[in-house]
Design a protein around this motif. Structure first.
Motif, PDB file in Angstrom:
ATOM      1  N   PHE A  53      -1.416   5.278  12.942  1.00 11.18           N
ATOM      2  CA  PHE A  53      -2.223   4.360  12.130  1.00 11.18           C
ATOM      3  C   PHE A  53      -1.371   3.314  11.418  1.00 11.18           C
ATOM      4  N   GLY A  54      -0.499   3.731  10.540  1.00  9.49           N
ATOM      5  CA  GLY A  54       0.357   2.769   9.828  1.00  9.49           C
ATOM      6  C   GLY A  54      -0.389   2.025   8.732  1.00  9.49           C
ATOM      7  N   GLY A  55       0.244   0.950   8.255  1.00  7.17           N
ATOM      8  CA  GLY A  55      -0.354   0.165   7.171  1.00  7.17           C
ATOM      9  C   GLY A  55       0.127   0.609   5.800  1.00  7.17           C
ATOM     10  N   ILE A  56       0.831   1.739   5.757  1.00 10.45           N
ATOM     11  CA  ILE A  56       1.370   2.235   4.483  1.00 10.45           C
ATOM     12  C   ILE A  56       2.836   1.798   4.369  1.00 10.45           C
ATOM     13  N   ASP A  57       3.175   1.226   3.211  1.00  3.65           N
ATOM     14  CA  ASP A  57       4.555   0.764   3.008  1.00  3.65           C
ATOM     15  C   ASP A  57       5.449   1.880   2.481  1.00  3.65           C
ATOM     16  N   LEU A  66       0.840  -1.200   0.000  1.00  2.00           N
ATOM     17  CA  LEU A  66       0.000   0.000   0.000  1.00  2.00           C
ATOM     18  C   LEU A  66       0.873   1.248   0.000  1.00  2.00           C
ATOM     19  N   ILE A  67       0.510   2.158  -0.881  1.00  2.00           N
ATOM     20  CA  ILE A  67       1.302   3.368  -1.081  1.00  2.00           C
ATOM     21  C   ILE A  67       0.434   4.584  -0.814  1.00  2.00           C
ATOM     22  N   SER A  68       0.996   5.538  -0.103  1.00  2.00           N
ATOM     23  CA  SER A  68       0.278   6.795   0.099  1.00  2.00           C
ATOM     24  C   SER A  68       0.442   7.639  -1.161  1.00  2.00           C
ATOM     25  N   SER A  69      -0.672   7.844  -1.863  1.00  3.45           N
ATOM     26  CA  SER A  69      -0.664   8.674  -3.068  1.00  3.45           C
ATOM     27  C   SER A  69      -0.679  10.131  -2.607  1.00  3.45           C
ATOM     28  N   PRO A  70       0.243  10.954  -3.092  1.00  2.00           N
ATOM     29  CA  PRO A  70       0.429  12.263  -2.454  1.00  2.00           C
ATOM     30  C   PRO A  70      -0.728  13.228  -2.665  1.00  2.00           C
ATOM     31  N   LEU A  71      -0.978  14.043  -1.669  1.00  2.00           N
ATOM     32  CA  LEU A  71      -1.913  15.165  -1.808  1.00  2.00           C
ATOM     33  C   LEU A  71      -1.162  16.420  -1.389  1.00  2.00           C
ATOM     34  N   ILE A  90      -4.495  -0.045   7.362  1.00  2.00           N
ATOM     35  CA  ILE A  90      -4.263  -1.169   8.283  1.00  2.00           C
ATOM     36  C   ILE A  90      -5.438  -2.149   8.220  1.00  2.00           C
ATOM     37  N   MET A  91      -6.643  -1.619   8.011  1.00  2.00           N
ATOM     38  CA  MET A  91      -7.802  -2.512   7.902  1.00  2.00           C
ATOM     39  C   MET A  91      -7.728  -3.337   6.617  1.00  2.00           C
ATOM     40  N   ILE A  92      -7.222  -2.728   5.545  1.00  2.00           N
ATOM     41  CA  ILE A  92      -7.031  -3.490   4.293  1.00  2.00           C
ATOM     42  C   ILE A  92      -5.998  -4.588   4.537  1.00  2.00           C
ATOM     43  N   LYS A  93      -4.901  -4.203   5.186  1.00  2.00           N
ATOM     44  CA  LYS A  93      -3.829  -5.181   5.427  1.00  2.00           C
ATOM     45  C   LYS A  93      -4.330  -6.339   6.284  1.00  2.00           C
ATOM     46  N   GLU A  94      -5.172  -6.009   7.266  1.00  7.39           N
ATOM     47  CA  GLU A  94      -5.650  -7.062   8.179  1.00  7.39           C
ATOM     48  C   GLU A  94      -6.972  -7.671   7.710  1.00  7.39           C
ATOM     49  N   ASN A  95      -7.422  -7.234   6.557  1.00  3.93           N
ATOM     50  CA  ASN A  95      -8.685  -7.706   5.990  1.00  3.93           C
ATOM     51  C   ASN A  95      -9.807  -7.651   7.027  1.00  3.93           C
TER      52      ASN A  95
END
Ligand SMILES: Cc1cc2nc3c(=O)[nH]c(=O)nc-3n(C[C@H](O)[C@H](O)[C@H](O)COP(=O)(O)O)c2cc1C
Length: 315
Positions: free
Chosen positions: A26-30, A5-10, A231-236
């Motif tokens: 939060f985390g979950g972003i690589d 998972l990548i943070s797309s910039p804003l 993180i919810m996506i990562k942990e399904n």
């Protein structure tokens, strides 16, 4: 392969202050793409971009700088700058949809100009040893524009092409175009990352079912509107943690503190925070009325009081 998972910039939102607070709570972003660097003809890097990329502001984060330009000399200048900071990859923005940018042949206005793309990539690859990745829409007027750019892009050892599955003319109106994204997959040798409207675990499941061979996903607005999403996506998982308001409150406090240090005057700080609340309100719909009041505050004292009322909805 696990999903990356990548943070797309804003621009204006996902600067180092946000990235650090997000990563801590939060985390979950690589990987975080930094918002673009733009030079506007002057061969100098503005202090705001310099601060954003400084090593000391990005400790523990994987950050990739981004540039938006249609000029080879500017491109090389930015490569030199980011390499001097120790970065080994530069992402090139061919996605920005705003006419002020596209009318100058930049952002998504550059997609229909394969000769220029070729010239810039040729110089970057022959004169430097940086790794280049792309972030693109599928065109400005038409989603087939990108197909004519692929033969050029295929000539270079790009790390990947992140594609926001819209065209520039759309801005953010209308849906993402999965059929055209699928056509992109058929027309390039490069690794594609998917970007566009991943706003919930359900939306993620839908798009990942549609594109089972994609394993890199870029999340932009959804990350701010729901910081638990990665993180919810990562942990399904579709359940929020029970202490979510406490976590959000600590995250907000860290973000607020940093802007309080940077900005002068209550109004400027509140304006900045309110821009985030335009997104945050989506993950706290139960406090819609209270957030509306918070957005109207004019002093920090009133803001703090209104914030307490937002949190008290969840007690
Ligand atoms: C306010 C705003 C600023 C943005 N700034 C950038 C930017 O600096 N670089 C970039 O590549 N994309 C930028 N984007 C586009 C997002 O990274 C992303 O591609 C787009 O929002 C679609 O993804 P999403 O549906 O997950 O938000 C910006 C978008 C918005 C709304």
């Amino acid at each position: 392969m696990p999903d990356t998972l990548i943070s797309s910039p804003l621009q204006g939102f996902t600067d180092y202050r946000f990235r650090n607070a997000f990563h801590k709570y939060f985390g979950g972003i690589d990987t975080y793409y930094a918002p673009y660097i733009r030079l506007n003809g002057k061969m100098e890097i503005k202090p705001v971009y310099q601060r954003d990329l400084m090593h000391k502001h990005n400790i523990g984060l994987v950050v990739i700088p981004q540039v938006m330009t249609c000029d080879a000399d500017e491109f090389l200048f930015v490569i030199d700058y980011v390499q001097s900071l120790g970065y080994t990859e530069l992402n090139w923005n061919l996605g920005c949809p705003y006419p002020m940018v596209t009318n100058r042949g930049m952002g998504s206005g550059l997609i229909a100009n394969p000769e220029k793309i070729n010239h810039i990539l040729d110089r970057a690859h022959s004169e430097t040893n940086i790794t280049i990745s792309m972030k693109m829409r599928m065109g400005y007027y038409d989603p087939t524009e990108i197909l004519d750019a692929f033969p050029v892009l295929n000539k270079y050892p790009l790390k990947n092409i992140g594609i926001h599955a819209r065209i520039g003319k759309q801005l953010y109106v209308g849906g993402v175009d999965w059929d055209s994204f699928e056509r992109c997959m058929e027309h390039t040798d490069h690794k594609l990352y998917y970007n566009g409207d991943i706003t919930s675990v359900k939306a993620f499941r839908k798009v990942s079912d549609r594109f089972p061979t994609i394993d890199h996903w870029m999340i932009g607005r959804g990350l701010i509107a729901d910081p638990w999403l990665p993180i919810m996506i990562k942990e399904n998982d579709t359940e929020y943690p029970i202490d979510r308001i406490d976590v959000f409150s600590d995250f907000h406090a860290m973000l607020f503190r940093q802007f309080e240090e940077k900005l002068t005057g209550d109004k400027a700080i509140i304006r900045k925070m309110v821009s985030y609340w335009e997104y945050f309100e989506e993950v706290l719909p139960q406090a819609k009325r209270e957030i509306k009041k918070l957005k109207k505050t004019k002093t920090i004292e009133a803001y703090d009081e209104a914030l307490e009322k937002v949190y008290s909805v969840f007690e």
